[in-house]
Design a protein around this motif. Sequence first.
Motif, mmCIF file in Angstrom:
data_model
loop_
_atom_site.group_PDB
_atom_site.id
_atom_site.type_symbol
_atom_site.label_atom_id
_atom_site.label_comp_id
_atom_site.label_asym_id
_atom_site.label_seq_id
_atom_site.Cartn_x
_atom_site.Cartn_y
_atom_site.Cartn_z
ATOM 1 N N TYR A 126 0.859 -1.177 0.000
ATOM 2 C CA TYR A 126 0.000 0.000 0.000
ATOM 3 C C TYR A 126 0.898 1.230 0.000
ATOM 4 C CZ TYR A 126 -3.895 -2.983 1.377
ATOM 5 O OH TYR A 126 -4.853 -3.955 1.418
ATOM 6 N N ALA A 127 0.482 2.275 -0.704
ATOM 7 C CA ALA A 127 1.198 3.552 -0.698
ATOM 8 C C ALA A 127 0.416 4.496 0.213
ATOM 9 C CB ALA A 127 1.273 4.126 -2.108
ATOM 10 N N VAL A 128 1.079 5.014 1.247
ATOM 11 C CA VAL A 128 0.401 5.848 2.234
ATOM 12 C C VAL A 128 0.952 7.274 2.160
ATOM 13 C CG1 VAL A 128 -0.291 6.060 4.649
ATOM 14 C CG2 VAL A 128 0.271 3.796 3.708
ATOM 15 N N THR A 129 0.068 8.226 1.884
ATOM 16 C CA THR A 129 0.432 9.635 1.817
ATOM 17 C C THR A 129 -0.085 10.291 3.092
ATOM 18 O OG1 THR A 129 0.144 9.544 -0.579
ATOM 19 C CG2 THR A 129 0.297 11.734 0.425
ATOM 20 N N TYR A 130 0.822 10.903 3.849
ATOM 21 C CA TYR A 130 0.476 11.460 5.160
ATOM 22 C C TYR A 130 0.333 12.981 5.129
ATOM 23 C CZ TYR A 130 1.749 6.928 7.095
ATOM 24 O OH TYR A 130 1.814 5.594 7.372
ATOM 25 N N TYR A 131 -0.539 13.473 5.981
ATOM 26 C CA TYR A 131 -0.792 14.897 6.166
ATOM 27 C C TYR A 131 0.430 15.605 6.757
ATOM 28 C CZ TYR A 131 -3.493 19.030 7.669
ATOM 29 O OH TYR A 131 -3.972 20.293 7.860
ATOM 30 N N ASN A 132 1.093 14.966 7.720
ATOM 31 C CA ASN A 132 2.244 15.560 8.405
ATOM 32 C C ASN A 132 3.557 14.888 8.007
ATOM 33 O OD1 ASN A 132 0.666 17.338 9.985
ATOM 34 N ND2 ASN A 132 0.241 15.713 11.444
ATOM 35 N N SER A 165 -4.170 10.261 6.769
ATOM 36 C CA SER A 165 -3.471 9.692 5.619
ATOM 37 C C SER A 165 -4.449 9.162 4.591
ATOM 38 C CB SER A 165 -2.535 8.575 6.074
ATOM 39 O OG SER A 165 -3.259 7.565 6.746
ATOM 40 N N ASP A 166 -3.962 9.054 3.370
ATOM 41 C CA ASP A 166 -4.681 8.432 2.261
ATOM 42 C C ASP A 166 -3.910 7.182 1.868
ATOM 43 O OD1 ASP A 166 -6.939 10.230 1.336
ATOM 44 O OD2 ASP A 166 -5.287 11.667 1.390
ATOM 45 N N TRP A 167 -4.614 6.060 1.791
ATOM 46 C CA TRP A 167 -4.007 4.787 1.436
ATOM 47 C C TRP A 167 -4.408 4.415 0.023
ATOM 48 C CZ3 TRP A 167 -1.852 0.950 5.035
ATOM 49 C CH2 TRP A 167 -1.570 1.499 6.290
ATOM 50 N N ALA A 168 -3.431 4.145 -0.812
ATOM 51 C CA ALA A 168 -3.696 3.647 -2.166
ATOM 52 C C ALA A 168 -3.349 2.160 -2.173
ATOM 53 C CB ALA A 168 -2.862 4.397 -3.190
ATOM 54 N N THR A 169 -4.332 1.337 -2.464
ATOM 55 C CA THR A 169 -4.114 -0.104 -2.497
ATOM 56 C C THR A 169 -3.144 -0.455 -3.632
ATOM 57 O OG1 THR A 169 -6.033 -0.408 -3.913
ATOM 58 C CG2 THR A 169 -6.389 -0.605 -1.529
ATOM 59 N N PRO A 170 -2.573 -1.653 -3.585
ATOM 60 C CA PRO A 170 -1.674 -2.050 -4.676
ATOM 61 C C PRO A 170 -2.359 -1.923 -6.043
ATOM 62 C CG PRO A 170 -1.481 -3.585 -2.854
ATOM 63 C CD PRO A 170 -2.644 -2.676 -2.534
ATOM 64 N N ASN A 171 -1.592 -1.464 -7.021
ATOM 65 C CA ASN A 171 -2.072 -1.292 -8.401
ATOM 66 C C ASN A 171 -3.334 -0.443 -8.495
ATOM 67 O OD1 ASN A 171 -0.047 -2.842 -9.757
ATOM 68 N ND2 ASN A 171 -1.013 -4.670 -8.921
ATOM 69 N N SER A 172 -3.327 0.705 -7.809
ATOM 70 C CA SER A 172 -4.500 1.580 -7.866
ATOM 71 C C SER A 172 -4.081 3.048 -7.971
ATOM 72 C CB SER A 172 -5.379 1.389 -6.625
ATOM 73 O OG SER A 172 -4.754 1.954 -5.476
ATOM 74 N N SER A 173 -5.058 3.873 -8.259
ATOM 75 C CA SER A 173 -4.871 5.320 -8.319
ATOM 76 C C SER A 173 -6.004 5.952 -7.531
ATOM 77 C CB SER A 173 -4.933 5.813 -9.763
ATOM 78 O OG SER A 173 -3.956 5.168 -10.546
ATOM 79 N N ARG A 174 -5.750 7.125 -6.956
ATOM 80 C CA ARG A 174 -6.808 7.793 -6.207
ATOM 81 C C ARG A 174 -6.523 9.278 -6.058
ATOM 82 N NH1 ARG A 174 -7.830 6.345 -0.369
ATOM 83 N NH2 ARG A 174 -8.748 8.394 -0.461
ATOM 84 N N ASN A 175 -7.604 10.034 -5.927
ATOM 85 C CA ASN A 175 -7.483 11.436 -5.546
ATOM 86 C C ASN A 175 -7.285 11.461 -4.035
ATOM 87 O OD1 ASN A 175 -7.833 12.687 -8.089
ATOM 88 N ND2 ASN A 175 -10.028 12.334 -7.957
ATOM 89 N N LEU A 176 -6.453 12.363 -3.573
ATOM 90 C CA LEU A 176 -6.244 12.496 -2.132
ATOM 91 C C LEU A 176 -7.459 13.172 -1.508
ATOM 92 C CD1 LEU A 176 -2.504 13.650 -2.144
ATOM 93 C CD2 LEU A 176 -3.395 11.355 -1.695
ATOM 94 N N SER A 177 -7.817 12.763 -0.311
ATOM 95 C CA SER A 177 -8.903 13.427 0.406
ATOM 96 C C SER A 177 -8.402 13.913 1.768
ATOM 97 C CB SER A 177 -10.115 12.507 0.560
ATOM 98 O OG SER A 177 -9.763 11.340 1.264
ATOM 99 N N GLN A 178 -7.813 13.035 2.554
ATOM 100 C CA GLN A 178 -7.290 13.405 3.875
ATOM 101 C C GLN A 178 -6.054 14.296 3.778
ATOM 102 O OE1 GLN A 178 -8.940 12.473 6.765
ATOM 103 N NE2 GLN A 178 -10.413 11.784 5.221
#
Length: 155
Positions: free
Chosen positions: A116-122, A129-142
């Motif tokens: 999983y790719a985890v993008t953190y606020y801090n 954080s926003d978690w992107a599952t394997p082989n996925s794309s997403r718009n950030l929300s958190q």
Amino acid sequence: MNLKKTLAVTATAIGLGMSIITPAHASTGEENQESPDACMKSQSASVFKYAIYFNSNYGGAYRNVGYPVYDFADERVGGSPQAGTQPLLFCHGGSGNNQGIKNNAASVRNKHSTYYAVTYYNSGYKGSSDWATPNSSRNLSQAYNQNASFNWSSL
């Protein structure tokens, strides 16, 4: 990576309740800053598995990232303090080109098949954080336009 550094990384990750990936995912900052894979025009050709975009829906400038980033505003080559900061910047034209990634991203792509790719606020892998599952794309929300760090997770 030497054994002492590997044990320190493992102890830190366990203490923070994070899943440790492998020592191969540790970075000195040099790979994310200076690798040709970071700013490849063809994302599919890049060996880096995480891409972060300036705009929603994977638009505008982007950057491929291969290793965890403690602070997008200061990804230090060699990992040690140096004069000034060393921010990761978006590349490849479009809106956001050459701007710092920290607090400027709207979407991500995770091209990894396992993690999983985890993008953190801090910075420091903390906060919402926003978690992107394997082989996925997403718009950030958190962490939309408030992104400060990135890490891989096996959960």
